[in-house]
Motif scaffolding. Structure first.
Motif, short mmCIF file in Angstrom:
data_model
loop_
_atom_site.label_atom_id
_atom_site.label_comp_id
_atom_site.label_asym_id
_atom_site.label_seq_id
_atom_site.Cartn_x
_atom_site.Cartn_y
_atom_site.Cartn_z
N THR A 12 6.51 0.76 3.89
CA THR A 12 5.47 -0.23 3.55
C THR A 12 5.94 -1.61 4.01
N LYS A 13 5.17 -2.21 4.90
CA LYS A 13 5.56 -3.48 5.52
C LYS A 13 4.68 -4.66 5.11
N LEU A 21 -8.08 -11.44 -8.88
CA LEU A 21 -6.87 -10.78 -9.37
C LEU A 21 -6.22 -11.77 -10.32
N PRO A 22 -6.23 -11.51 -11.63
CA PRO A 22 -5.74 -12.51 -12.58
C PRO A 22 -4.24 -12.74 -12.46
N LYS A 23 -3.80 -13.87 -12.96
CA LYS A 23 -2.39 -14.28 -12.81
C LYS A 23 -1.41 -13.22 -13.31
N PRO A 24 -1.61 -12.61 -14.49
CA PRO A 24 -0.63 -11.60 -14.92
C PRO A 24 -0.52 -10.42 -13.94
N LEU A 25 -1.65 -10.00 -13.36
CA LEU A 25 -1.62 -8.92 -12.39
C LEU A 25 -0.93 -9.37 -11.10
N LEU A 26 -1.20 -10.61 -10.66
CA LEU A 26 -0.52 -11.14 -9.49
C LEU A 26 0.99 -11.14 -9.69
N GLN A 27 1.43 -11.50 -10.88
CA GLN A 27 2.87 -11.52 -11.15
C GLN A 27 3.47 -10.12 -11.04
N ARG A 28 2.76 -9.12 -11.53
CA ARG A 28 3.25 -7.74 -11.43
C ARG A 28 3.32 -7.30 -9.96
N ILE A 29 2.33 -7.69 -9.17
CA ILE A 29 2.33 -7.36 -7.74
C ILE A 29 3.54 -7.99 -7.06
N ILE A 30 3.79 -9.26 -7.37
CA ILE A 30 4.91 -9.97 -6.76
C ILE A 30 6.24 -9.34 -7.19
N ASP A 31 6.36 -9.01 -8.47
CA ASP A 31 7.60 -8.37 -8.93
C ASP A 31 7.84 -7.05 -8.22
N ARG A 54 11.41 -4.67 -3.09
CA ARG A 54 11.58 -4.01 -1.78
C ARG A 54 11.45 -5.00 -0.63
N ASN A 55 11.32 -6.29 -0.96
CA ASN A 55 11.22 -7.33 0.06
C ASN A 55 10.00 -7.13 0.96
N ILE A 56 8.89 -6.69 0.37
CA ILE A 56 7.65 -6.46 1.11
C ILE A 56 6.85 -7.76 1.16
N PRO A 57 6.48 -8.25 2.33
CA PRO A 57 5.62 -9.44 2.40
C PRO A 57 4.23 -9.17 1.82
N ILE A 58 3.62 -10.22 1.30
CA ILE A 58 2.25 -10.17 0.79
C ILE A 58 1.42 -11.18 1.57
N LYS A 111 9.10 -15.87 -2.03
CA LYS A 111 9.16 -16.53 -0.73
C LYS A 111 8.37 -15.78 0.35
N ASN A 112 8.35 -14.43 0.27
CA ASN A 112 7.74 -13.65 1.34
C ASN A 112 6.24 -13.46 1.12
N THR A 113 5.56 -14.56 1.00
CA THR A 113 4.10 -14.54 0.85
C THR A 113 3.48 -15.43 1.91
N ILE A 114 2.28 -15.05 2.33
CA ILE A 114 1.49 -15.83 3.28
C ILE A 114 0.10 -15.99 2.70
N ALA A 115 -0.42 -17.20 2.71
CA ALA A 115 -1.80 -17.47 2.31
C ALA A 115 -2.59 -17.90 3.53
N THR A 116 -3.83 -17.41 3.63
CA THR A 116 -4.73 -17.87 4.69
C THR A 116 -5.96 -18.49 4.06
N GLY A 117 -6.55 -19.43 4.77
CA GLY A 117 -7.75 -20.11 4.28
C GLY A 117 -8.49 -20.76 5.42
N SER A 118 -9.61 -21.40 5.10
CA SER A 118 -10.38 -22.09 6.14
C SER A 118 -11.33 -23.09 5.51
N LEU A 119 -11.98 -23.85 6.38
CA LEU A 119 -13.01 -24.80 5.96
C LEU A 119 -14.37 -24.14 5.81
#
Length: 403
Positions: free
Chosen positions: A161-162, A177-187, A192-196, A226-234
């Motif tokens: 899983t990459k 995705l509520p904050k507590p669920l986001l925290q579980r995803i990040i943990d 496994r050092n998987i980027p999000i 640290k291994n997270t990427i966010a994308t967005g736009s106008l």
């Protein structure tokens, strides 16, 4: 790289949006002109013509993005967090669609495994598959207010899983995705050092949840991994889809450099004029009025849509959106899902109202579902829903049902 399958949601929009009288399938907040944008700003010394830069030499400019624009984005991502996000950790792209593509192109190769939050924008799972990745869909549960099951995500993780792909707020449901669920995803990912990758293109359009709510989701960049990427736009929350300005951001310089290397093959730079207008839109003098306008539009129009759903509750069911610009409404008759494609085609032909059928835009399992984009100008939404009301009374019984 194999050719991806047809991009059905974009093909539907391309086919119908230019002829629709009432476009309430669109997921952008009601678009503004440059003159409207300037009128919203507290900076009254700026004229619309000042943003075009008629005397500026139109070379490539800053290859990774203009400094004023990246500074403004840095300020937004650094708000209320202990560690600022440096401007160098942001790349400007031609829309969020290019930002997402660059991430996939930079990080994935054949044989990799990807997990994608679903339903969502088709690009987020079709492009990884076209690059040779194995894609598993982490499915939201309509019976659970569109929350996905964390244990299912845990079970999907593999040695190869990459990437985990999220869409928060979610297109088409308008849920989070509520904050507590986001925290579980990040943990989970961090073990496994998987980027999000979090597609946050509808952020910060939160109209039925406040930052005081413990469920309120911060940007993925604010969660300490640290291994997270966010994308967005106008395009969506900021009403400026025509600028074609988006971005990707990460706190990991290595991820930024890998994306920058991939970006060189996809785009050299983004229009200087577009970036100048974008920087003005995201400046402190303009941002709050623009976003305030759009949140008020969303709240007012969502009330109109809720009244419609309640009035037709024998045919309609939904989970009321809390964020973003769209609702996913299921239409049924006699206990069976309607043929959403036939429904939307008949609706536009007879009334000029444009909806998007869920099983066309998001996968065959979403029979009977329709995406409604409710943050157009209020008169468009009001008049469009009135036309739908008339259709429901006169024509809905003739809409075919699914097998």
């Amino acid at each position: 790289m194999a050719p991806p399958p047809p991009f059905t949601v974009e093909q539907w929009m391309d086919k119908y949006e230019t002829t629709a009288k009432y476009n309430i399938a669109e997921t952008c907040c009601a678009s503004v002109s440059i003159e409207e944008l300037v009128s919203l700003s507290e900076n009254k010394d700026v004229k619309a013509s000042d943003l075009i830069g008629l005397s500026a030499i139109q070379h490539y400019g800053e290859i990774r993005g203009s400094i004023p624009l990246r500074n403004n984005l840095s300020r937004l991502y650094s708000s209320k967090v202990g560690t600022p996000l440096l401007p160098d950790n942001i790349l400007i792209t031609p829309g969020a669609i290019a930002a997402n593509f660059i991430v996939f192109y930079a990080l994935l190769k054949p044989g990799d495994h990807v997990i994608c939050h679903y339903p969502t924008y088709q690009q987020l799972y079709s492009v990884p598959a076209s690059l040779g990745a194995e894609v598993d869909l982490w499915k939201s549960k309509p019976q659970n207010k569109w929350l996905p099951d964390f244990e299912e995500l845990e079970a999907m993780i593999k040695d190869n899983t990459k990437l985990i792909i999220l869409n928060n707020p979610q297109n088409p449901t308008g849920q989070i995705l509520p904050k507590p669920l986001l925290q579980r995803i990040i943990d989970l990912a961090s073990t496994r050092n998987i980027p999000i990758l979090s597609d946050e293109v509808y952020r910060p359009l939160f109209h039925n949840i406040t930052p005081m709510d413990p469920s309120f989701p911060p940007s993925i960049l604010s969660m300490g991994y640290k291994n997270t990427i966010a994308t967005g736009s106008l395009s969506k929350a900021y009403s400026l889809a025509g600028l074609r300005v988006g971005w990707l951001a990460s706190r990991n310089p290595d991820l930024i450099e890998r994306c920058a290397n991939a970006r060189d093959y996809i785009t050299i730079s983004v229009s200087q004029i577009d970036q100048q207008i974008a920087a003005f839109a995201l400046s402190p003098e303009t941002l709050h009025a623009l976003l305030g306008r759009n949140i008020q539009l969303a709240k007012a129009n969502l009330e109109l849509l809720e009244r419609f759903v309640v009035k037709h509750d024998e045919y309609c069911s939904w989970t009321r959106p809390v964020a973003g610009t769209s609702a996913f409404v299921k239409f049924e008759r006699e206990g069976r899902a309607v043929d959403a494609k036939a429904f939307c085609e008949a609706l536009q032909e007879k009334t000029g109202v444009m909806f998007l059928p869920g099983d066309v835009g998001y996968g065959a399992e979403w029979k009977g579902y329709v995406r409604i984009g409710f943050v157009n100008r209020t008169e468009v939404v009001r008049e469009g829903l009135e036309e739908v009301r008339k259709f429901m009374r006169r024509e809905f019984d003739e809409v075919p049902l699914c097998e």
